[in-house]
Design an enzyme around this catalytic site. Structure first.
Site, mmCIF file in Angstrom:
data_model
loop_
_atom_site.group_PDB
_atom_site.id
_atom_site.type_symbol
_atom_site.label_atom_id
_atom_site.label_comp_id
_atom_site.label_asym_id
_atom_site.label_seq_id
_atom_site.Cartn_x
_atom_site.Cartn_y
_atom_site.Cartn_z
ATOM 1 N N ASP A 83 6.343 -3.678 10.715
ATOM 2 C CA ASP A 83 4.970 -3.966 10.814
ATOM 3 C C ASP A 83 4.590 -3.971 12.094
ATOM 4 O OD1 ASP A 83 5.862 -6.039 10.578
ATOM 5 O OD2 ASP A 83 4.516 -6.816 9.379
ATOM 6 N N ARG A 122 0.840 -0.856 0.212
ATOM 7 C CA ARG A 122 -0.316 -0.052 -0.261
ATOM 8 C C ARG A 122 0.970 0.991 0.185
ATOM 9 N NH1 ARG A 122 -3.916 -1.327 4.954
ATOM 10 N NH2 ARG A 122 -2.271 -2.782 4.941
ATOM 11 N N SER A 160 8.320 -4.957 5.948
ATOM 12 C CA SER A 160 8.051 -6.805 6.920
ATOM 13 C C SER A 160 8.867 -7.111 7.208
ATOM 14 C CB SER A 160 6.983 -6.241 7.017
ATOM 15 O OG SER A 160 5.559 -5.275 7.067
#
Ligand code: BG6
Ligand code: GLC
Ligand code: GLC
Length: 924
Positions: free
Chosen positions: A664, A549, A610
């Site tokens: 994350d 995203r 992440s």
């Protein structure tokens, strides 16, 4: 034409039942005889009405309607198919309740080949009256004792014996070996048995007896044994009809018609329990005064009214009542009775059968009557024969009406013009009274002309059928044992979980000190959670979860506003070259900027990345190794921020200001920390799994400073990569690991996270199939396909709101053709795998919160954990299992789990905001 209507609505309902003593004696004796015999005549119209009324009662009961009119019970048995003929083995069969006061034991050998049959060995034991009416335990002890006596005479040795229990009373079955007695019928009334599981009572008695090791594997009604034990005729035998002491039938029903079952496919055998038909008064018009007298004197007045007109236990008694009445009125035996004639139970079924049989001759009738202490004349003999014939004829006709109801139901529900069907018959009434079957056949033809019925007597009095069911039950029980053995390593006890917690704790300490440990404990350079004073517009990237995203995060006085767009990262990019991957990321950013009208602006950017990175500052992160599905070349060992900046450089038109790189877990913690200052732990359970928490800086080797805190990215997915999880790892975990792109790595993650759980389940299903436990042992191409079983299926399958049939539908969509037994097993496999995952995750969280508590020297710690990840959020039970495990293993910590609503992109923006705020303060 005869009119068809519910008998219950006919005039005459609840025909007066006056006491036998007060039966009037008309003065005209021939009128009296006619009147008696006429009472037993049932007209065609009445039979049709009984058929119709029983049919509607059956349909109501099937539909789950509990109305007073539903006098038949329609009890589903757990028999789902008629025999294959391949069943084999030696089985013990114990029959209780079919044939009056006797108990029968058989030793049945099934050869597995049709047509090849071995005679069973059998023995009958008479049950003393006081046992039939005494305490339940005494009855079951008696049965266990008979079993031992029977086996003592057989050379069976010490082998483990499998027993099928034919128990012929109305029972609620909840499994092939679980059955609760609803109420005694016929001549039994033992205390303490109604409402109990009769299989357990028998098992307990066998255990008390202690002589043989006998496993009670199945319980069946006698009608089911009768149906299953019939050698198939033209077609499969799908109805079992018993007329013995009592009467009843069972038949194969479409499962979807049985409301109490959660099943829409296949068939199930249903025991009609038609003996209780009429208990609501529906039989009124056909009841005679003798029926009423018989009912009143029975052990169960008001119950089993239909059975009391048909069952062998009652036919003799009905004849006796009529003869006694006629004698008392002076029409028979010169008006003399005898003590025997006036005593209950003195005329038995066999007497009636013989007296009714025209071929037996008058002499036999004479003898029987003389044995009753009577002196019959020639006309008496003839009259007695008439009475017997009338009682028996009525019984056969009523039985036919009931059978016709079952047949017409089958014909309608199968939408067949002509129903061709085989009915297996069993019971002493058929054996002793040949005329019974012929009347039955004739009447069925009259009532259900559209049904072409063959009647076939069941083999070995149903014993063989019970053995068949037992064989199937034994196979299912063996499958269950294999399933349990397979899943046992997934079921972790408290000690095992506490050991995981302790190992995790030790690995944390070592990792923090920089000693060899599977936990890297990476400093993140995040020293504080947000304080709410952060402001500004930020860009954020979020790479490494299910979605990539790009976000625009506006942090203002009124709160945080987020605009984001999801971009895909094709597998070829995730596993291609590093340059390609980072160019793709920049392309997405440019696209986003254009769409949001941000082109040309250089907003500060936070990068949620992440994967494990060794950070040297907030904006420097060296990728240690890829995890999950990523494997882009030339990235490991490189500073990811540099790689991103280089890609920005290649795309000359854009300017970006990368301020922070954030894992994350950290993004999630920060995001939740914005709402709750107690949030000092971040947890991800999604594609991968990991946690971060606020550690005392003094405990962190390699970062200068002794006071304050620093957020540590644990990278707990790699926990156990040094072999420390070996004892918990199953052969299925090993297979999943070996087939992954990083064998030997991320062993803890591979037992917990979404990328792997579906694969673990798939490997277990393959194993169970190879054992023949699932899918009839047939391996399918589909199940051999990697990643076909998505982790989201676990969440769907385990959802409480799903019925088993929906579970089946999900699996059938995958191309797995399965039975409901299969569906149940797949559900259990999913539960075991996800439960272990949640518990291991909980043990990890327990280690983290306990460490924070001890760091601070607190008696009790109150802390919140920010959580994100599709598995955690979508699975119906995962979160509560994690919380329960933490409560168990870290009782001194009060832990609140907060689900992150905005993903870790918001957290990355907040880290960036804090950094910008600190930088500005430093400049001032
Ligand atoms: C998201 C975060 O909400 O959760 C991601 O924004 C993170 O950064 C993800 O990786 C983890 O869940 P999943 O299921 O997408 O791997
Ligand atoms: C009684 C029982 C029933 C049994 C039948 C025949 O009606 O309730 O379960 O099948 O007798 O034995
Ligand atoms: C993997 C990554 C880790 C990440 C986790 C959750 O374990 O190595 O950095 O936090 O997945 O996405």
């Amino acid at each position: 034409m005869d009119s068809i209507g519910p008998v219950g609505l006919q005039q005459g309902e609840g025909a007066p039942c006056y006491p036998q003593e007060s039966l009037p004696c008309p003065s005209d004796s021939s009128e009296l005889v006619q009147e008696c015999l006429r009472q037993f005549k049932v007209t065609g119209a009445q039979l049709r009405q009984i058929q119709a009324s029983l049919l509607s009662s059956m349909e109501q009961a099937l539909g789950g309607q509990v109305s007073p009119a539903s006098a038949v019970r329609m009890l589903p048995t757990y028999v789902g198919s008629t025999p294959h003929g391949t069943e084999q083995g030696d089985f013990l069969v114990l029959e209780l309740g079919a044939t009056g006061a006797s108990l029968r034991i058989l030793w049945v050998t099934l050869t597995g080949t049709e047509g090849h049959r071995m005679e069973p060995r059998s023995q009958e034991f008479v049950i003393p009256q006081e046992v039939m009416l005494g305490p339940g335990q005494q009855l079951f002890d008696f049965a266990a004792c008979c079993l031992s006596e029977f086996l003592d005479a057989l050379p069976v040795g010490n082998q483990n014996l499998q027993l099928g229990f034919s128990f012929s009373f109305p029972c609620h079955q909840t499994g092939l070996d679980r059955s609760t007695l609803i109420s005694w019928t016929k001549g039994f009334r033992c205390s303490g048995v109604e409402g109990q599981d009769v299989v357990q009572l028998l098992r307990d008695a066998i255990q008390r007896q202690g002589a043989y090791s006998i496993d009670v594997v199945a319980v069946v009604n006698d009608t089911v044994g009768t149906m299953m034990g019939c050698e198939p005729g033209v077609g499969p035998c799908e109805v079992g009809l018993v007329v013995d002491t009592g009467t009843n039938a069972c038949y194969m029903e479409e499962a979807r018609h049985v409301a109490v079952l959660d099943e829409d496919r296949g068939r199930v055998c249903v025991s009609v329990e038609w003996g209780s038909f009429g208990d609501d008064g529906a039989l009124g018009p056909v009841l005679t005064t003798f029926d009423c007298a018989l009912d009143r004197e029975s052990l169960n007045p008001g119950a089993q009214r239909f059975e009391k007109m048909i069952g062998g236990l009652y036919l003799g008694e009905l004849v006796r009542l009529v003869l006694a009445h006629l004698a008392q009125c002076g029409v028979l035996f010169g008006g003399c009775t005898s003590p025997a004639l006036l005593s209950r139970g003195s005329i038995l079924l066999e007497h009636v059968a013989e007296m009714e049989d025209p071929s037996a001759g008058a002499a036999r009738v004479h003898t029987i009557l003389q044995d009753l202490g009577l002196s019959p004349g020639a006309s008496d003999v003839e009259l007695v024969q008439h009475v017997c014939a009338a009682v028996c004829m009525r019984a056969a006709q009523l039985c036919a009406a009931a059978l016709a109801a079952v047949l017409s139901h089958l014909q309608h529900s199968r939408e067949q013009q002509t129903l061709q069907i085989t009915v297996a018959t069993g019971g002493r009434v058929f054996e002793r009274q040949p005329r019974f079957l012929s009347i039955l056949q004739e009447t069925v033809m009259f009532l259900a002309p559209e049904c072409d019925v063959s009647f076939i007597p069941s083999l070995d009095g149903g014993g063989r059928g019970v053995a068949m069911v037992t064989a199937v039950a034994a196979r299912l029980a063996a499958h269950r044992r294999l399933l349990e053995e397979t899943l046992a390593p997934f079921r972790l006890n408290r000690e095992q979980l506490a050991a995981v917690q302790a190992q995790m704790r030790e690995a944390m300490t070592k990792g923090l000190r920089g000693e060899a440990s599977s936990l890297r404990m990476l400093p993140t350079y995040v020293r504080a959670t947000p304080d709410g004073s952060e402001r500004g517009d930020f860009l954020a990237l979020d790479l490494g979860g299910t979605n990539f995203r790009v976000l625009l995060v506006r942090v203002a006085t009124g709160g945080v506003q987020i605009t984001n767009q999801v971009y895909s990262i094709p597998e070829c990019v995730a596993q291609g070259s590093g340059q390609q991957l980072f160019d793709h990321i920049v392309d997405c950013i440019v696209d986003f900027q254009q769409k949001q009208g941000l082109s040309g602006q250089s907003l500060p950017l936070g990068f949620t990345f992440s994967f494990p990175c060794r950070q040297l500052g907030l904006d420097q992160g060296i990728l240690l190794n890829w995890t999950k599905g990523f494997n882009a070349s030339d990235c490991e060992g490189q500073d990811v921020v540099c790689l991103l900046r280089e890609a920005i450089g290649r795309r000359k038109a854009v300017e970006l200001n990368v301020v922070a790189i954030v894992n994350d877990t950290v993004g999630t913690m920060m995001s939740c920390g914005y709402e709750d200052p107690h949030c000092e732990v971040g947890l991800i359970v999604g594609t991968g799994t990991n946690a971060c928490y606020m550690e005392e800086l003094r405990n962190v080797a390699g970062v200068a400073g002794d006071s304050g805190h620093m957020c540590i990215n644990m990278e707990w997915g790699a926990f156990g990569d040094d072999g420390s999880l070996g004892v918990l790892s199953t052969c299925f975990d090993a297979r999943v690991d070996q087939a992954s792109i990083n064998p030997g790595k991320q062993r803890f993650e591979k037992m917990i996270s979404g990328m792997y759980l579906g694969e673990i389940v798939r490997h277990i299903l393959l194993h169970l199939t190879s054992l023949g436990v699932l899918f009839r042992g047939q391996q399918t191409q589909c199940l051999q396909t990697r990643d076909i079983f998505k982790t989201k299926f676990l969440s769907e399958i385990e959802s409480d709101s799903l019925a088993l049939r929906q579970v089946r539908a999900i699996l059938e969509d995958l191309g797995l053709p399965l039975t409901s037994d299969d569906a149940l097993m797949v559900l259990e496999v999913c539960q075991a795998v996800s439960q272990r995952a949640a518990q291991l995750c909980g043990a990890g969280v327990a280690a983290v919160v306990e460490k924070i508590r001890e760091n601070r020297g607190l008696e009790e710690l109150t802390v919140s954990v920010g959580v994100d990840g599709t598995l955690y959020k979508l699975h119906p039970h995962f979160s509560s299992l994690v919380a329960a495990t933490v409560r168990e293993l870290a009782p001194r910590c009060v832990v609140t789990f907060l689900q992150s609503e905005d993903g870790s992109g918001k957290g990355a923006a907040l880290v960036t905001a804090v950094a910008c705020r600190l930088a500005q303060t430093a400049c001032v």
